[in-house]
Scaffold this motif. Sequence first.
Motif, PDB file in Angstrom:
ATOM      1  N   THR A  36     118.548  76.335  59.393  1.00 38.26           N
ATOM      2  CA  THR A  36     119.698  77.621  59.897  1.00 38.26           C
ATOM      3  C   THR A  36     119.479  78.737  58.928  1.00 38.26           C
ATOM      4  O   THR A  36     119.651  80.099  59.378  1.00 38.26           O
ATOM      5  N   SER A  57     113.285  81.648  57.632  1.00 37.16           N
ATOM      6  CA  SER A  57     113.403  82.610  58.440  1.00 37.16           C
ATOM      7  C   SER A  57     111.837  81.312  59.748  1.00 37.16           C
ATOM      8  O   SER A  57     111.898  80.230  59.325  1.00 37.16           O
ATOM      9  N   ASP A  58     111.292  81.520  60.418  1.00 40.02           N
ATOM     10  CA  ASP A  58     110.192  80.901  60.842  1.00 40.02           C
ATOM     11  C   ASP A  58     109.150  80.660  59.931  1.00 40.02           C
ATOM     12  O   ASP A  58     109.124  79.441  60.279  1.00 40.02           O
ATOM     13  N   ASN A  59     109.119  81.189  59.865  1.00 36.79           N
ATOM     14  CA  ASN A  59     107.784  81.270  58.622  1.00 36.79           C
ATOM     15  C   ASN A  59     107.723  80.562  57.601  1.00 36.79           C
ATOM     16  O   ASN A  59     106.984  79.413  57.259  1.00 36.79           O
ATOM     17  N   ARG A  94     110.311  77.922  58.291  1.00 39.19           N
ATOM     18  CA  ARG A  94     110.605  76.671  58.504  1.00 39.19           C
ATOM     19  C   ARG A  94     109.107  76.623  58.478  1.00 39.19           C
ATOM     20  O   ARG A  94     109.163  74.863  58.559  1.00 39.19           O
ATOM     21  N   LYS A  95     107.622  76.664  59.139  1.00 40.39           N
ATOM     22  CA  LYS A  95     107.126  76.311  59.121  1.00 40.39           C
ATOM     23  C   LYS A  95     106.157  75.423  58.391  1.00 40.39           C
ATOM     24  O   LYS A  95     105.548  74.292  58.360  1.00 40.39           O
TER      25      LYS A  95
END
Length: 54
Positions: free
Chosen positions: A28, A31-33, A35-36
């Motif tokens: 949480t 960022s999405d990047n 996390r990837k």
Amino acid sequence: MFVDESKRGGYLVTAAAVLPGQRRLHFTHESDNRRKQILDVIAELHPAVTIYDG
């Protein structure tokens, strides 16, 4: 060793041995990047994961 729990749809506890030296990880706060990136590294490590369903 990371341990997390979920109470949604029952009670699950998951433990995974990954990322030596990593003190903590909470998606949480990422960022999405990021996390990837983290998931790509974890996938390469072939972690040992145990799931307890109670």
